[in-house]
Design a protein around this motif. Structure first.
Motif, PDB file in Angstrom:
ATOM      1  N   GLY A 130     214.448   9.355 -25.376  1.00  0.00           N
ATOM      2  CA  GLY A 130     213.309   9.641 -25.774  1.00  0.00           C
ATOM      3  C   GLY A 130     212.222   9.275 -24.762  1.00  0.00           C
ATOM      4  O   GLY A 130     211.219  10.402 -24.948  1.00  0.00           O
ATOM      5  N   LEU A 131     212.195   7.614 -24.345  1.00  0.00           N
ATOM      6  CA  LEU A 131     211.635   7.309 -22.897  1.00  0.00           C
ATOM      7  C   LEU A 131     211.367   8.134 -21.947  1.00  0.00           C
ATOM      8  O   LEU A 131     209.934   8.709 -20.955  1.00  0.00           O
ATOM      9  N   LEU A 132     213.335   8.354 -21.108  1.00  0.00           N
ATOM     10  CA  LEU A 132     213.613   9.040 -20.013  1.00  0.00           C
ATOM     11  C   LEU A 132     212.111  10.668 -20.336  1.00  0.00           C
ATOM     12  O   LEU A 132     212.035  11.281 -19.140  1.00  0.00           O
ATOM     13  N   LEU A 133     212.524  11.168 -21.377  1.00  0.00           N
ATOM     14  CA  LEU A 133     211.814  12.290 -21.770  1.00  0.00           C
ATOM     15  C   LEU A 133     211.035  12.262 -21.491  1.00  0.00           C
ATOM     16  O   LEU A 133     209.884  13.093 -21.012  1.00  0.00           O
ATOM     17  N   ARG A 134     209.522  11.452 -21.654  1.00  0.00           N
ATOM     18  CA  ARG A 134     208.406  11.165 -21.390  1.00  0.00           C
ATOM     19  C   ARG A 134     207.591  10.259 -19.956  1.00  0.00           C
ATOM     20  O   ARG A 134     207.044  11.171 -19.923  1.00  0.00           O
ATOM     21  N   ALA A 158     209.423  12.001 -17.564  1.00  0.00           N
ATOM     22  CA  ALA A 158     209.751  13.789 -16.440  1.00  0.00           C
ATOM     23  C   ALA A 158     209.250  14.160 -17.208  1.00  0.00           C
ATOM     24  O   ALA A 158     208.440  15.359 -16.008  1.00  0.00           O
ATOM     25  N   ILE A 159     208.333  14.319 -18.143  1.00  0.00           N
ATOM     26  CA  ILE A 159     207.056  14.780 -18.798  1.00  0.00           C
ATOM     27  C   ILE A 159     205.556  14.441 -17.705  1.00  0.00           C
ATOM     28  O   ILE A 159     204.627  15.081 -17.357  1.00  0.00           O
ATOM     29  N   PRO A 184     209.500  12.545  -6.502  1.00  0.00           N
ATOM     30  CA  PRO A 184     211.208  12.726  -5.857  1.00  0.00           C
ATOM     31  C   PRO A 184     212.343  12.201  -6.936  1.00  0.00           C
ATOM     32  O   PRO A 184     212.715  12.690  -6.801  1.00  0.00           O
ATOM     33  N   SER A 185     211.566  11.602  -7.889  1.00  0.00           N
ATOM     34  CA  SER A 185     212.958  11.119  -8.802  1.00  0.00           C
ATOM     35  C   SER A 185     212.695  12.184 -10.261  1.00  0.00           C
ATOM     36  O   SER A 185     213.659  12.583 -11.081  1.00  0.00           O
ATOM     37  N   LEU A 186     212.114  13.249 -10.447  1.00  0.00           N
ATOM     38  CA  LEU A 186     211.967  14.255 -11.329  1.00  0.00           C
ATOM     39  C   LEU A 186     213.040  15.173 -10.885  1.00  0.00           C
ATOM     40  O   LEU A 186     213.232  15.354 -12.399  1.00  0.00           O
ATOM     41  N   GLN A 234     219.821  14.215 -15.557  1.00  0.00           N
ATOM     42  CA  GLN A 234     220.155  13.090 -16.402  1.00  0.00           C
ATOM     43  C   GLN A 234     219.953  14.114 -17.861  1.00  0.00           C
ATOM     44  O   GLN A 234     220.791  13.951 -18.262  1.00  0.00           O
ATOM     45  N   LEU A 235     218.576  14.093 -18.217  1.00  0.00           N
ATOM     46  CA  LEU A 235     218.289  14.918 -19.652  1.00  0.00           C
ATOM     47  C   LEU A 235     219.077  16.344 -19.666  1.00  0.00           C
ATOM     48  O   LEU A 235     219.986  15.844 -20.902  1.00  0.00           O
TER      49      LEU A 235
END
Length: 415
Positions: free
Chosen positions: A292-296, A298-299, A312-314, A320-321
């Motif tokens: 849920g935090l990785l999702l935030r 990415a958003i 560059p990490s998007l 991953q998600l």
């Protein structure tokens, strides 16, 4: 059970949780001798303690107090580390008391409670709630509370009702908590009231117990402080909400190394609403194990990319998600609907898929974040009529949230 342990587990298992299970991609080895994973001795003291407790439990599998202690710790670790294996460990510890019971969610087919120990029944309900078997969880909770009054079960029942958008029913359970824990009862009641047209008075009620929080367990402090910040945010008191979130963050940091995923996600959502994606990336850069935090993150990176900032990490975070969502689905797990809808809408910009996921999630979870997902996705997909049930829910409960109300107006500017 100590009150701090009670609160930690109830809050971890309720709708306020944001973590998905961290999973590996599906892989079928060609040979039974292939080693899939070597698990080193964890550096986490809590995990080491759990392993030691497991050895004792193996020798005494029918010790109810020992099994309950083990299951409670395992569930808490499953939440904090976003690792589904710990939920399996907890289920295995409780299994001796449910041999032969029908595990279906239809309450009529579940075995009677009999003389099962109270903590064992409550923890079984907690596991069922975690995997979104809400009917099964309610069956066990109702049976237990009809037999005896159990504080943890009462709080879990209130949490379950709130997740389902049944705040008026939850009020009774919150009030009953007063005989066990006044701070928990006040916070629970404020949460229910804040979702039923009484957000201002709910925030005032929370402020009356703030002086008592310094002596309360850290889980109670974080729950109350985070809820107050969320209510302020929903009331569009932006500066006040930020100050309250920062206070909660300070309380979390001063308590030790453990991170509160729900607080971090709620604060990240607030920052995203204020147009501060860079602050979200900074806040969560050490917490991306929790989905849920990785999702935030990415958003936030997607918002930065849309603003012309290099991210560059998007692509890596997107991959991953998606891999985690795919793996969860392969397991037959249905607990990820909210997060996958957010991913489809805010990272992939696939409004049609997001709407389908958000509507399916709405059948299970009916909190403000779920209502917003349906409204945003429906507007973005050009199908505002699809969100009619959510608009009715907002009217029925007089939800005080200017941003939600704006999304509820199906105008071109909200698409």
């Amino acid at each position: 059970m100590h009150r701090s342990a009670l609160l930690a587990l109830v809050l971890a298992s309720g709708g306020v949780g944001v973590a998905l299970a961290t999973t590996m991609m599906s892989y079928l080895p060609a040979d039974d001798e292939v080693v899939l994973e070597l698990l080193p001795l964890s550096r986490d003291a809590k995990v080491r303690e759990l392993h030691q407790l497991r050895q004792t439990l193996t020798a005494q599998p029918h010790d109810a107090a020992l099994a309950a202690d083990y299951a409670r710790r395992a569930i808490a670790l499953g939440r904090s580390q976003s690792d589904p294996r710990f939920y399996g460990y907890a289920a295995a510890a409780l299994a001796p008391w449910f041999v032969g019971d029908d595990g279906a969610s239809n309450g009529a087919t579940l075995a009677p409670i009999g003389d099962k120990p109270a903590d064992i029944v409550w923890l079984q309900a907690t596991l069922m709630q975690q995997r979104h078997d809400f009917d099964g969880a309610m069956h066990w909770l109702d049976a237990l509370l009809q037999r005896e009054e159990v504080g943890p079960a009462r709080l879990t029942r209130a949490s379950l009702l709130l997740v389902q958008g049944r705040q008026r029913e939850a009020v009774r359970d919150c009030a009953a908590l007063a005989r066990h824990d006044v701070l928990a009862a006040t916070t629970c009641g404020a949460l229910a009231a804040s979702l039923d047209g009484r957000a201002v008075s709910a925030l005032a009620a929370l402020d009356t117990i703030m002086p008592q929080l310094d002596r309360a367990p850290v889980e109670q402090r974080l729950w109350t402080l985070t809820l107050a910040a969320e209510i302020a945010s929903r009331l569009d008191r932006t500066d006040e909400a930020t100050q309250r979130f920062e206070r909660a963050l300070a309380a979390m940091r001063s308590a030790g190394p453990d991170r509160d995923a729900y607080l971090l996600a709620a604060y990240a959502d607030h920052l995203l609403d204020q147009g501060q994606p860079q602050a979200v990336a900074a806040l969560l850069h050490d917490d991306m194990r929790v989905d849920g935090l990785l999702l935030r993150v990415a958003i936030a990176e997607r918002r930065l990319q849309q603003a012309g900032v290099a991210t560059p990490s998007l692509d890596l975070h997107r991959q991953q998600l998606q891999a985690r969502f795919d793996a969860v689905r392969l397991r037959g797990d249905t607990t990820h609907g909210r997060e996958e809808a957010m991913f489809a809408l805010h990272v992939e910009s696939d409004a049609t898929r997001a709407l389908s996921l958000a509507l399916a999630n709405w059948q299970l979870q009916r909190e403000p974040i779920d209502a917003r997902l349906v409204l945003e996705a429906a507007n973005a997909a050009g199908e505002p009529a699809a969100a009619a049930p959510v608009r009715q829910w907002l009217r029925d409960h007089a939800i005080e949230d200017p941003l939600l109300q704006r999304f509820a107006s199906p105008t071109p500017g909200n698409r």
